[in-house]
Design a protein around this motif. Structure first.
Motif, mmCIF file in Angstrom:
data_model
loop_
_atom_site.group_PDB
_atom_site.id
_atom_site.type_symbol
_atom_site.label_atom_id
_atom_site.label_comp_id
_atom_site.label_asym_id
_atom_site.label_seq_id
_atom_site.Cartn_x
_atom_site.Cartn_y
_atom_site.Cartn_z
ATOM 1 N N ILE A 38 0.837 -1.198 0.000
ATOM 2 C CA ILE A 38 0.000 0.000 0.000
ATOM 3 C C ILE A 38 0.873 1.250 0.000
ATOM 4 O O ILE A 38 0.572 2.228 -0.708
ATOM 5 C CB ILE A 38 -0.947 -0.010 1.207
ATOM 6 N N SER A 39 1.931 1.200 0.766
ATOM 7 C CA SER A 39 2.834 2.356 0.821
ATOM 8 C C SER A 39 3.457 2.612 -0.538
ATOM 9 O O SER A 39 3.532 3.771 -1.001
ATOM 10 C CB SER A 39 3.912 2.128 1.864
ATOM 11 N N ASN A 42 0.880 4.062 -2.812
ATOM 12 C CA ASN A 42 0.628 5.474 -2.525
ATOM 13 C C ASN A 42 1.691 6.363 -3.160
ATOM 14 O O ASN A 42 1.371 7.449 -3.699
ATOM 15 C CB ASN A 42 0.602 5.705 -1.014
ATOM 16 N N ASP A 43 2.934 5.916 -3.093
ATOM 17 C CA ASP A 43 4.008 6.695 -3.708
ATOM 18 C C ASP A 43 3.840 6.764 -5.221
ATOM 19 O O ASP A 43 4.029 7.834 -5.834
ATOM 20 C CB ASP A 43 5.366 6.067 -3.361
ATOM 21 N N ALA A 45 1.026 6.497 -6.882
ATOM 22 C CA ALA A 45 -0.131 7.339 -7.174
ATOM 23 C C ALA A 45 0.230 8.809 -7.047
ATOM 24 O O ALA A 45 -0.254 9.649 -7.824
ATOM 25 C CB ALA A 45 -1.275 6.992 -6.239
ATOM 26 N N SER A 46 1.074 9.135 -6.059
ATOM 27 C CA SER A 46 1.492 10.530 -5.884
ATOM 28 C C SER A 46 2.295 11.014 -7.076
ATOM 29 O O SER A 46 2.290 12.211 -7.402
ATOM 30 C CB SER A 46 2.325 10.674 -4.608
ATOM 31 N N ALA A 53 0.402 1.861 -9.717
ATOM 32 C CA ALA A 53 -0.167 1.999 -8.374
ATOM 33 C C ALA A 53 -1.382 1.089 -8.226
ATOM 34 O O ALA A 53 -1.563 0.437 -7.181
ATOM 35 C CB ALA A 53 -0.555 3.446 -8.124
ATOM 36 N N TYR A 57 -1.986 -1.816 -5.368
ATOM 37 C CA TYR A 57 -3.175 -1.834 -4.504
ATOM 38 C C TYR A 57 -3.903 -3.177 -4.614
ATOM 39 O O TYR A 57 -4.346 -3.739 -3.616
ATOM 40 C CB TYR A 57 -4.137 -0.699 -4.888
ATOM 41 N N ALA A 69 -7.416 0.080 4.232
ATOM 42 C CA ALA A 69 -6.503 1.057 3.632
ATOM 43 C C ALA A 69 -6.346 0.794 2.140
ATOM 44 O O ALA A 69 -6.342 1.728 1.325
ATOM 45 C CB ALA A 69 -5.147 0.999 4.331
ATOM 46 N N ASN A 73 -7.767 3.544 -0.457
ATOM 47 C CA ASN A 73 -6.810 4.289 -1.273
ATOM 48 C C ASN A 73 -7.001 4.005 -2.765
ATOM 49 O O ASN A 73 -6.841 4.909 -3.594
ATOM 50 C CB ASN A 73 -5.385 3.933 -0.861
ATOM 51 N N HIS A 76 -9.906 6.016 -3.846
ATOM 52 C CA HIS A 76 -9.543 7.425 -3.967
ATOM 53 C C HIS A 76 -8.796 7.681 -5.278
ATOM 54 O O HIS A 76 -8.994 8.720 -5.928
ATOM 55 C CB HIS A 76 -8.673 7.825 -2.774
ATOM 56 N N SER A 77 -7.957 6.726 -5.672
ATOM 57 C CA SER A 77 -7.224 6.867 -6.932
ATOM 58 C C SER A 77 -8.184 6.846 -8.123
ATOM 59 O O SER A 77 -8.033 7.620 -9.074
ATOM 60 C CB SER A 77 -6.182 5.743 -7.067
#
Length: 281
Positions: A38-39, A42-43, A45-46, A53, A57, A69, A73, A76-77
């Motif tokens: 997940i981390s 997230n990176d 996706a950022s 990403a 996920y 999570a 997430n 949200h993406s």
């Protein structure tokens, strides 16, 4: 014997604890792996690397389907990319799997935002309401809830206007029905008049046929005024035939002529004169 039983019990309990400890270590290891995925996602996706990403996920969710999570997430993406259907589905998963109020609040808040994007204001207001139930202090959720309620109110058609439309529709249907009934009555009246005229014609024709079947005397009696002293028509002489009067006159003439001849012959006999006859050659 007792010592053997005691050793066995101790060994069994120790083994159970060891297995439980191993399961806990395995669970922690899995959670760490999921968290790392997940981390990393997230990176990615950022950095707008959405495809990679999304893969990370999905790996995290596959390893732990109940991961709030991961589903939150990923949803949200999807929302950021404009894929509202997938975003809604993932946030609904997150709201279902959430175990604390804060997680539920975030999931329902996002659900409300997604529904507002699709102009489903009534459903969005319900989602924001569920978010406030889990976190009544969130001012942003409260503000969005007020917007959703106002939007839903504007989307509802005015009740008075609906009633007016229904009344106009009923009025038009009644007028159409009255017009139809009036037309049917007029058609029925015309049919009755036609039947009456037809009946009068049939009656006249029947009277005429009845007169034709009567003798001449009865026909004369049925004439206008029923004049019993009405003059009888004179018999018409047929061509080539003598009337009775003419026959009578002719017979009388013949009798007179014969009488004259007879008188002449008697007179000659009385005188003794000879009667000369022509010779028949």
């Amino acid at each position: 014997m007792k010592n053997i039983i005691t050793y066995i019990l101790i060994f069994t309990i120790s083994l159970a604890f060891a297995q439980q400890e191993d399961k806990e270590k395995e669970r922690q290891k899995l959670n760490q792996k999921v968290n790392n995925l997940i981390s990393d996602a997230n990176d990615l996706a950022s950095n707008n690397e959405f495809v990679t990403a999304e893969m990370e996920y999905r790996k995290a969710i596959s390893g732990k389907p109940t991961s709030v999570a991961g589903t939150y997430n990923l949803g949200h993406s999807y929302y950021k990319k404009g894929n509202y259907d997938e975003a809604l589905y993932r946030n609904q998963q997150a709201a279902k799997n959430a175990t604390d109020k804060l997680e539920k609040h975030r999931a329902y808040h996002n659900i409300g935002n997604i529904l507002m994007q699709e102009d489903k204001c009534s459903e969005a207001a319900e989602a924001f309401k569920n978010a406030l139930r889990n976190n009544p202090l969130d001012e942003e959720t409260r503000y969005n809830f007020a917007l959703a309620k106002e939007c839903a109110k504007n989307q509802e058609p005015p009740q008075e206007e609906d009633n007016k439309d229904d009344k106009d529709k009923d009025k038009k249907e009644n007028e159409d029905q009255k017009e139809q009934d009036k037309k049917e009555q007029e058609d029925e009246g015309e049919n009755k008049e036609d039947n009456k005229d037809q009946g009068d014609d049939d009656k006249k024709e029947g009277d005429q046929n009845e007169d034709e079947g009567k003798p001449d005397e009865e026909k004369d009696k049925d004439g206008e005024g029923n004049d019993e002293k009405k003059e009888q028509p004179k018999p018409q002489q047929q061509p080539g035939k003598l009337s009775p009067q003419q026959i009578q006159n002719l017979l009388e003439a013949m009798d007179n002529q014969e009488q004259k001849v007879q008188d002449k012959m008697n007179a000659e006999k009385a005188k003794g004169a000879k009667v000369q006859t022509e010779k028949d050659w």
